[in-house]
Design a protein around this motif. Structure first.
Motif, PDB file in Angstrom:
ATOM      1  N   MET A 165      27.514  49.642  13.390  1.00 11.09           N
ATOM      2  CA  MET A 165      27.990  51.087  12.997  1.00 11.09           C
ATOM      3  C   MET A 165      27.580  50.890  11.978  1.00 11.09           C
ATOM      4  O   MET A 165      26.994  49.999  11.266  1.00 11.09           O
ATOM      5  N   GLY A 166      26.427  52.050  11.664  1.00  6.45           N
ATOM      6  CA  GLY A 166      25.809  51.923  10.324  1.00  6.45           C
ATOM      7  C   GLY A 166      26.673  53.221   9.576  1.00  6.45           C
ATOM      8  O   GLY A 166      27.896  53.279   9.729  1.00  6.45           O
ATOM      9  N   VAL A 167      26.411  53.014   8.195  1.00  6.37           N
ATOM     10  CA  VAL A 167      26.916  54.299   7.160  1.00  6.37           C
ATOM     11  C   VAL A 167      27.587  55.448   7.448  1.00  6.37           C
ATOM     12  O   VAL A 167      26.603  56.188   8.535  1.00  6.37           O
ATOM     13  N   PRO A 168      28.880  55.969   8.163  1.00  5.50           N
ATOM     14  CA  PRO A 168      28.962  57.572   8.803  1.00  5.50           C
ATOM     15  C   PRO A 168      28.224  58.593   7.805  1.00  5.50           C
ATOM     16  O   PRO A 168      28.968  58.807   7.107  1.00  5.50           O
ATOM     17  N   PHE A 169      27.178  59.198   7.819  1.00  6.05           N
ATOM     18  CA  PHE A 169      26.740  59.525   7.257  1.00  6.05           C
ATOM     19  C   PHE A 169      26.840  61.538   7.742  1.00  6.05           C
ATOM     20  O   PHE A 169      27.037  61.864   8.866  1.00  6.05           O
ATOM     21  N   PHE A 170      26.632  62.218   7.422  1.00  8.23           N
ATOM     22  CA  PHE A 170      26.582  63.850   7.638  1.00  8.23           C
ATOM     23  C   PHE A 170      25.466  64.183   7.182  1.00  8.23           C
ATOM     24  O   PHE A 170      24.479  63.672   6.093  1.00  8.23           O
ATOM     25  N   PHE A 171      24.668  65.008   7.985  1.00  5.76           N
ATOM     26  CA  PHE A 171      22.994  65.432   7.617  1.00  5.76           C
ATOM     27  C   PHE A 171      23.434  67.173   8.123  1.00  5.76           C
ATOM     28  O   PHE A 171      23.789  67.904   8.867  1.00  5.76           O
ATOM     29  N   LEU A 172      22.350  67.741   6.844  1.00  3.56           N
ATOM     30  CA  LEU A 172      22.622  69.464   6.166  1.00  3.56           C
ATOM     31  C   LEU A 172      21.438  69.875   6.624  1.00  3.56           C
ATOM     32  O   LEU A 172      20.573  69.232   5.399  1.00  3.56           O
ATOM     33  N   SER A 187      39.140  65.475  -1.334  1.00  7.06           N
ATOM     34  CA  SER A 187      38.618  64.379  -0.722  1.00  7.06           C
ATOM     35  C   SER A 187      37.075  64.367  -1.697  1.00  7.06           C
ATOM     36  O   SER A 187      36.613  65.608  -2.017  1.00  7.06           O
ATOM     37  N   GLN A 188      36.598  63.168  -1.861  1.00  7.53           N
ATOM     38  CA  GLN A 188      35.475  63.061  -2.640  1.00  7.53           C
ATOM     39  C   GLN A 188      33.976  62.238  -2.151  1.00  7.53           C
ATOM     40  O   GLN A 188      34.268  61.658  -0.848  1.00  7.53           O
ATOM     41  N   PHE A 189      32.381  62.867  -1.970  1.00  7.76           N
ATOM     42  CA  PHE A 189      31.573  62.201  -1.641  1.00  7.76           C
ATOM     43  C   PHE A 189      30.489  62.110  -2.059  1.00  7.76           C
ATOM     44  O   PHE A 189      30.320  62.741  -3.371  1.00  7.76           O
ATOM     45  N   PHE A 190      29.886  61.183  -2.304  1.00  4.92           N
ATOM     46  CA  PHE A 190      28.406  61.179  -2.507  1.00  4.92           C
ATOM     47  C   PHE A 190      27.270  61.687  -1.400  1.00  4.92           C
ATOM     48  O   PHE A 190      27.756  61.988  -0.650  1.00  4.92           O
ATOM     49  N   VAL A 191      26.530  62.747  -2.098  1.00  3.49           N
ATOM     50  CA  VAL A 191      25.435  63.933  -1.225  1.00  3.49           C
ATOM     51  C   VAL A 191      24.087  63.739  -1.694  1.00  3.49           C
ATOM     52  O   VAL A 191      24.120  63.270  -3.605  1.00  3.49           O
ATOM     53  N   CYS A 250      27.896  61.520   1.848  1.00  2.00           N
ATOM     54  CA  CYS A 250      29.159  59.928   3.331  1.00  2.00           C
ATOM     55  C   CYS A 250      30.676  59.903   2.484  1.00  2.00           C
ATOM     56  O   CYS A 250      29.909  60.450   1.094  1.00  2.00           O
ATOM     57  N   ALA A 251      31.627  59.281   3.050  1.00  2.00           N
ATOM     58  CA  ALA A 251      32.602  59.008   1.702  1.00  2.00           C
ATOM     59  C   ALA A 251      32.445  58.588   0.242  1.00  2.00           C
ATOM     60  O   ALA A 251      31.708  57.375   0.466  1.00  2.00           O
ATOM     61  N   VAL A 252      32.824  58.663  -0.317  1.00  2.00           N
ATOM     62  CA  VAL A 252      32.876  57.947  -2.002  1.00  2.00           C
ATOM     63  C   VAL A 252      33.091  56.281  -1.587  1.00  2.00           C
ATOM     64  O   VAL A 252      32.286  55.366  -2.169  1.00  2.00           O
ATOM     65  N   GLN A 253      33.633  55.343  -0.740  1.00  2.00           N
ATOM     66  CA  GLN A 253      33.658  54.620  -0.262  1.00  2.00           C
ATOM     67  C   GLN A 253      32.781  53.506   0.303  1.00  2.00           C
ATOM     68  O   GLN A 253      32.411  52.642  -0.238  1.00  2.00           O
ATOM     69  N   HIS A 254      31.632  54.072   0.539  1.00  2.00           N
ATOM     70  CA  HIS A 254      30.647  54.104   1.204  1.00  2.00           C
ATOM     71  C   HIS A 254      29.623  53.851  -0.287  1.00  2.00           C
ATOM     72  O   HIS A 254      28.121  53.462   0.839  1.00  2.00           O
ATOM     73  N   ASN A 282      27.473  54.964 -13.083  1.00  2.00           N
ATOM     74  CA  ASN A 282      28.703  54.344 -12.934  1.00  2.00           C
ATOM     75  C   ASN A 282      30.064  54.903 -13.002  1.00  2.00           C
ATOM     76  O   ASN A 282      30.142  56.633 -13.383  1.00  2.00           O
ATOM     77  N   MET A 283      30.416  54.751 -11.495  1.00  2.00           N
ATOM     78  CA  MET A 283      31.853  55.080 -11.348  1.00  2.00           C
ATOM     79  C   MET A 283      32.928  55.368 -12.104  1.00  2.00           C
ATOM     80  O   MET A 283      33.233  56.451 -12.071  1.00  2.00           O
ATOM     81  N   ALA A 284      32.958  54.754 -12.728  1.00  2.00           N
ATOM     82  CA  ALA A 284      34.413  54.800 -13.937  1.00  2.00           C
ATOM     83  C   ALA A 284      33.583  55.880 -14.947  1.00  2.00           C
ATOM     84  O   ALA A 284      34.724  56.309 -15.455  1.00  2.00           O
ATOM     85  N   HIS A 285      33.008  56.041 -14.683  1.00  2.00           N
ATOM     86  CA  HIS A 285      32.232  57.752 -15.870  1.00  2.00           C
ATOM     87  C   HIS A 285      31.198  58.958 -15.235  1.00  2.00           C
ATOM     88  O   HIS A 285      30.419  59.623 -15.600  1.00  2.00           O
TER      89      HIS A 285
END
Length: 465
Positions: free
Chosen positions: A315-322, A374-378, A403-407, A418-421
């Motif tokens: 499986m690849g990264v589970p993406f959504f597409f718009l 819930s958090q995502f990277f877009v 995708c979800a931020v964990q990916h 920088n995820m901390a900031h």
């Protein structure tokens, strides 16, 4: 090996026959406690028991082992994320228990929620002086089919892998090879047509004349894609028809739309073979400009293909597409996730996909948070459509992948954050149901906000007062 759980199916089978767990256990040659474990999805079913079910009850194991609880779980999580359920949102354990113990109630609830959505859409359409139509659109019906299959069709992948056989076709010879294949195998010729000879169309198949017309407005990658699409429709008709029949779409025009989308899936699988594409995507950390160049496809096609990489064990990264136009309308969505942002969102003006029209051709990346936390990277970018007339210039759309931020460690576009900031933008599905009362982009008073209007205060918008 993938584990198969059949709890709701087995319970329904037993109740339809008015049997106790003990009676079913005797019939299958197992213990009553084991039947109870199977019904509660606490044990996966073995091949031996599936075959025994066929012998005793005449049930096709492919029907009873068809795993739909995963898609139900995703659907329920998406629905429960609706702001309507903010005060009594069920936990994941409760959702899983409902699927196991009351599958019919779950299905009835999902049907009711979809009816509510359809009614809401119709009211919105009426409020905009548009004609509301009963039931889901053909596009929505097709989207539901892809959603139930988790945007992955193994049968089409298998057919695509055997497309060229043992012959390796150099990429710069694919167009000629496709024309030759169509002519020799199917008796179909291909002709490049002038824009004025094919008005308002990019491809036309003359079935009586056995001729495919391709508009000169198509660039080379899209001419190839259109030919593979047509080969899929003609050569894989039986396979595609079987998938369409199994989908059981009741919406008018939906079956034809589904056939088109399945042929598109096949074409993408031929041009971007699963194993090679996934390996290159991982190596480049999903650099879609590079992937488009390497496989000779468009940026949009490369993005879309990434959402289908859901093969068990690879499986690849589970993406959504718009895909969104300049008016903010979502014209296409595909989803390999259970995120309700992907299912129902895209209209929020705080999503940078809308801002990407200001910087054509450049990737824009963003971290977002939904009202349920819930958090995502877009990331998004504009794509150009074929242009063949002076007044049709700047015919752009924008595509967004998320995708979800964990990916994010797997995504190259996230390397510079920088995820901390990092600033995380609060977004919603759309203004009409978004609960963020203090949003400075609000365009409508949300139906679920009950705070009274304060006539002595003017907030960031006319709705915050």
């Amino acid at each position: 090996m993938q584990k198969t759980f059949i709890g709701p199916h087995l319970r329904r089978l037993r109740l339809e026959r008015s049997e106790t767990q003990a009676a079913m256990a005797r019939a299958l040659g197992i213990s009553a406690s084991y039947v109870n474990l199977l019904e509660n999805n606490e044990r996966s079913v073995s091949v031996a028991i599936l075959l025994r079910l066929f012998d005793v009850y005449g049930v096709d194991w492919r029907d009873i082992a068809e795993e739909d609880s995963t898609s139900q779980l995703a659907d329920l999580r998406a629905v429960s994320g609706d702001p309507l359920f903010t005060e009594n949102r069920p936990e994941i354990a409760q959702i899983r228990a409902a699927i196991v113990h009351a599958p019919a109630v779950v299905q009835a609830f999902l049907t009711l929620y979809r009816a509510y959505q359809s009614a809401s859409d119709q009211l919105l359409s009426l409020s905009q002086n548009e004609t509301a139509t009963a039931g889901p659109s053909p596009e929505a019906a097709v989207h539901d089919v892809f959603r139930r299959n988790r945007n992955h069709f193994p049968a089409l992948e298998t057919a695509a892998e055997s497309f060229w056989g043992s012959t390796a076709i150099p990429r710069d010879d694919i167009y000629a090879a496709l024309k030759q294949r169509l002519r020799q195998k199917l008796g179909v010729t291909v002709r490049l047509a002038r824009v004025e000879d094919l008005p308002g169309a990019l491809r036309q198949y003359d079935e009586a004349g056995r001729e495919i017309l391709l508009s000169e407005a198509l660039d080379h990658p899209n001419r190839i894609f259109q030919l593979v699409h047509m080969v899929g429709l003609l050569e894989q008709r039986q396979l595609i028809d079987s998938l369409v029949q199994r989908a059981n779409i009741a919406v008018a025009h939906g079956t034809a739309r589904l056939r088109v989308e399945l042929a598109n899936y096949f074409a993408a699988a031929v041009l971007m073979p699963y194993t090679a594409y996934l390996a290159e995507a991982r190596r480049t950390k999903y650099d879609f400009d590079h992937l488009a160049t390497r496989f000779g496809v468009s940026f949009e096609q490369a993005c879309h293909r990434a959402t289908t990489l859901q093969r068990e064990g690879a499986m690849g990264v589970p993406f959504f597409f718009l895909r969104i136009d300049k008016g903010g309308n979502v014209s296409k969505r595909f989803n390999a996730t259970d995120f309700h942002l992907a299912e129902y969102g895209g209209a929020c003006p705080r999503l940078d996909v809308h801002t990407s029209f200001r910087t054509p051709g450049r990737i824009m990346s963003q971290f977002v948070e939904m009202p349920d936390r819930s958090q995502f990277f877009v990331f998004s970018r504009t794509v150009d459509r074929p242009t063949w007339q002076r007044h049709a210039q700047d015919n752009r759309l924008a595509v967004a992948m998320g995708c979800a931020v964990q990916h994010t460690p797997e995504i190259g576009y996230a390397e510079y954050f920088n995820m901390a900031h990092t600033t995380i933008t609060e977004v919603g599905i759309n203004c009409r149901i978004c609960p963020r009362a203090n949003c400075d982009q609000r365009a409508h008073h949300a139906a679920i906000l009950t705070r009274p209007v304060d006539e002595h205060r003017r907030g960031a918008t006319r709705y915050d007062g």
